[in-house]
Design a protein around this motif. Structure first.
Motif, PDB file in Angstrom:
ATOM      1  N   ASP A 195      36.076  40.156  42.150  1.00  0.00           N
ATOM      2  CA  ASP A 195      35.547  40.980  40.939  1.00  0.00           C
ATOM      3  C   ASP A 195      35.898  39.978  39.759  1.00  0.00           C
ATOM      4  O   ASP A 195      35.171  40.453  38.650  1.00  0.00           O
ATOM      5  CB  ASP A 195      36.078  42.388  40.949  1.00  0.00           C
ATOM      6  CG  ASP A 195      37.523  42.596  40.879  1.00  0.00           C
ATOM      7  OD1 ASP A 195      38.154  42.068  41.680  1.00  0.00           O
ATOM      8  OD2 ASP A 195      37.626  43.162  39.867  1.00  0.00           O
ATOM      9  N   ASP A 219      32.989  38.698  38.069  1.00  0.00           N
ATOM     10  CA  ASP A 219      31.809  39.331  37.778  1.00  0.00           C
ATOM     11  C   ASP A 219      31.112  38.938  36.388  1.00  0.00           C
ATOM     12  O   ASP A 219      32.016  38.945  35.539  1.00  0.00           O
ATOM     13  CB  ASP A 219      32.161  40.966  37.621  1.00  0.00           C
ATOM     14  CG  ASP A 219      31.068  41.788  37.605  1.00  0.00           C
ATOM     15  OD1 ASP A 219      30.126  41.676  36.843  1.00  0.00           O
ATOM     16  OD2 ASP A 219      30.927  42.741  38.566  1.00  0.00           O
ATOM     17  N   ASN A 265      25.749  43.940  42.871  1.00  0.00           N
ATOM     18  CA  ASN A 265      26.142  43.323  41.894  1.00  0.00           C
ATOM     19  C   ASN A 265      25.567  41.911  41.827  1.00  0.00           C
ATOM     20  O   ASN A 265      25.343  41.225  42.800  1.00  0.00           O
ATOM     21  CB  ASN A 265      28.023  42.984  41.743  1.00  0.00           C
ATOM     22  CG  ASN A 265      28.264  44.405  41.693  1.00  0.00           C
ATOM     23  OD1 ASN A 265      27.963  45.086  40.710  1.00  0.00           O
ATOM     24  ND2 ASN A 265      29.541  44.649  42.627  1.00  0.00           N
ATOM     25  N   ASP A 266      25.394  41.470  40.610  1.00  0.00           N
ATOM     26  CA  ASP A 266      24.625  39.919  40.485  1.00  0.00           C
ATOM     27  C   ASP A 266      25.887  39.165  40.997  1.00  0.00           C
ATOM     28  O   ASP A 266      26.968  39.143  40.479  1.00  0.00           O
ATOM     29  CB  ASP A 266      24.419  39.839  39.022  1.00  0.00           C
ATOM     30  CG  ASP A 266      23.348  40.544  38.547  1.00  0.00           C
ATOM     31  OD1 ASP A 266      22.405  41.104  39.215  1.00  0.00           O
ATOM     32  OD2 ASP A 266      23.225  40.887  37.100  1.00  0.00           O
ATOM     33  N   LEU A 267      25.415  38.292  41.610  1.00  0.00           N
ATOM     34  CA  LEU A 267      26.224  37.035  42.275  1.00  0.00           C
ATOM     35  C   LEU A 267      26.630  36.229  40.986  1.00  0.00           C
ATOM     36  O   LEU A 267      25.842  35.912  40.232  1.00  0.00           O
ATOM     37  CB  LEU A 267      25.572  36.294  43.271  1.00  0.00           C
ATOM     38  CG  LEU A 267      25.040  36.936  44.389  1.00  0.00           C
ATOM     39  CD1 LEU A 267      24.344  36.070  45.464  1.00  0.00           C
ATOM     40  CD2 LEU A 267      26.337  37.780  45.173  1.00  0.00           C
ATOM     41  N   HIS A 277      33.005  42.391  46.886  1.00  0.00           N
ATOM     42  CA  HIS A 277      32.504  42.899  45.675  1.00  0.00           C
ATOM     43  C   HIS A 277      31.129  42.938  45.271  1.00  0.00           C
ATOM     44  O   HIS A 277      30.749  44.155  44.783  1.00  0.00           O
ATOM     45  CB  HIS A 277      33.326  42.323  44.615  1.00  0.00           C
ATOM     46  CG  HIS A 277      32.902  42.759  43.335  1.00  0.00           C
ATOM     47  ND1 HIS A 277      33.218  44.114  42.628  1.00  0.00           N
ATOM     48  CD2 HIS A 277      32.371  42.316  42.055  1.00  0.00           C
ATOM     49  CE1 HIS A 277      33.038  44.220  41.534  1.00  0.00           C
ATOM     50  NE2 HIS A 277      32.381  43.225  41.056  1.00  0.00           N
ATOM     51  N   TYR A 278      30.304  41.958  45.900  1.00  0.00           N
ATOM     52  CA  TYR A 278      28.955  41.884  45.332  1.00  0.00           C
ATOM     53  C   TYR A 278      28.007  42.544  46.265  1.00  0.00           C
ATOM     54  O   TYR A 278      26.735  42.493  46.064  1.00  0.00           O
ATOM     55  CB  TYR A 278      28.425  40.335  45.171  1.00  0.00           C
ATOM     56  CG  TYR A 278      29.417  39.850  43.973  1.00  0.00           C
ATOM     57  CD1 TYR A 278      29.202  39.872  42.701  1.00  0.00           C
ATOM     58  CD2 TYR A 278      30.571  39.145  44.371  1.00  0.00           C
ATOM     59  CE1 TYR A 278      30.045  39.466  41.751  1.00  0.00           C
ATOM     60  CE2 TYR A 278      31.553  38.764  43.172  1.00  0.00           C
ATOM     61  CZ  TYR A 278      31.032  38.801  41.934  1.00  0.00           C
ATOM     62  OH  TYR A 278      32.057  38.328  41.151  1.00  0.00           O
ATOM     63  N   PHE A 326      29.537  35.215  50.821  1.00  0.00           N
ATOM     64  CA  PHE A 326      29.675  36.700  50.204  1.00  0.00           C
ATOM     65  C   PHE A 326      29.634  37.631  51.484  1.00  0.00           C
ATOM     66  O   PHE A 326      28.606  37.431  51.961  1.00  0.00           O
ATOM     67  CB  PHE A 326      28.573  36.665  49.234  1.00  0.00           C
ATOM     68  CG  PHE A 326      28.720  35.924  48.018  1.00  0.00           C
ATOM     69  CD1 PHE A 326      29.462  36.467  46.783  1.00  0.00           C
ATOM     70  CD2 PHE A 326      28.202  34.834  47.694  1.00  0.00           C
ATOM     71  CE1 PHE A 326      29.395  35.676  45.670  1.00  0.00           C
ATOM     72  CE2 PHE A 326      28.022  33.761  46.900  1.00  0.00           C
ATOM     73  CZ  PHE A 326      28.811  34.330  45.691  1.00  0.00           C
TER      74      PHE A 326
END
Length: 227
Positions: free
Chosen positions: A118, A121, A169-171, A187-188, A203
């Motif tokens: 994260d 991010d 979430n956007d990579l 996280h993603y 990921f």
């Protein structure tokens, strides 16, 4: 014997979100059968607070399952995520797991870096939030009130805001990768493999959405369905 590690991420176990316990226990069994060391890469719990002798009551079924597996010989390493970064001594005492307090863990023998991720991010709003929520003031305050009180605050906020657990979430565009390394992120909430000139970025999907584990050996990696 070839060294094998399993990496899984984003279980989000907690109050009213307990369905993940069944595939989680299967993951522990699967790791033992494969003689693999298990790395839980952040957000094992949806929310986590602890004080001396006390942890969130809703987390205990998963904690108990983890402790039994560790007592039976499974080697488990836990990294903290953005939702359970306050894990500390009480978690260690109750599970026997190895807890990593740094943002990343480097396994040089396998050319692997494991990190919740994260910190990469791209959202400015999230980056500001991350800095504030991890401040020494917040840590001080959470140590001064009871776990039950903190959970009441969380439940109140949840009633006034729709859950964001299922979003993707956007990579991140840029993740540093040393030569010939494989960098593993959570996280993603996406299963995605990015090939770089000098290595790989892997990921992991959110386990509560897609119960998969990343199997890594010296020369190979693959995502496996936990069944």
């Amino acid at each position: 014997m070839q060294k094998v590690i399993f990496v899984a991420s984003d279980f989000h176990y907690g109050e009213n979100q307990t369905e993940v316990i069944v595939p989680f226990l299967k993951l522990l069994e699967m790791a033992r059968e494969c003689n693999a060391s298990l790395f839980l890469n952040g957000d094992l719990f949806n929310y986590w607070f602890e004080s001396k002798g006390r942890v969130p009551f809703s987390c205990e079924p998963l904690i108990n399952g983890l402790k039994i597996a560790i007592d039976n010989g499974l080697q488990v390493t836990v990294l903290r995520g953005n939702r359970d970064f306050l894990m500390g001594d009480e978690f260690i005492k109750k599970t026997g797991a190895l807890l990593v307090c740094e943002d990343q863990l480097v396994l040089k023998d396998l050319n692997v870096i494991i990190t919740h991720g994260d910190q990469f991010d791209k959202s400015l709003k999230y980056r500001i939030y991350r800095k504030l929520i991890r401040s020494s003031f917040i840590r001080f305050m959470t140590n001064k009130v009871s776990v039950a009180f903190l959970m009441r605050i969380i439940n109140y906020l949840k009633k006034n805001k729709s859950s964001s657990l299922k979003y993707l979430n956007d990579l991140p565009d840029k993740v540093k990768c040393p030569d010939n390394f494989r960098v593993v992120l959570g996280h993603y909430h996406q299963e995605y493999i990015r090939k770089l000139d000098n290595g790989w970025v892997l990921f992991c999907p959110a386990f509560d959405m897609s119960p998969k584990v990343l199997k890594i050996t010296q020369n190979e990696f693959e995502f496996l369905k936990v069944i």
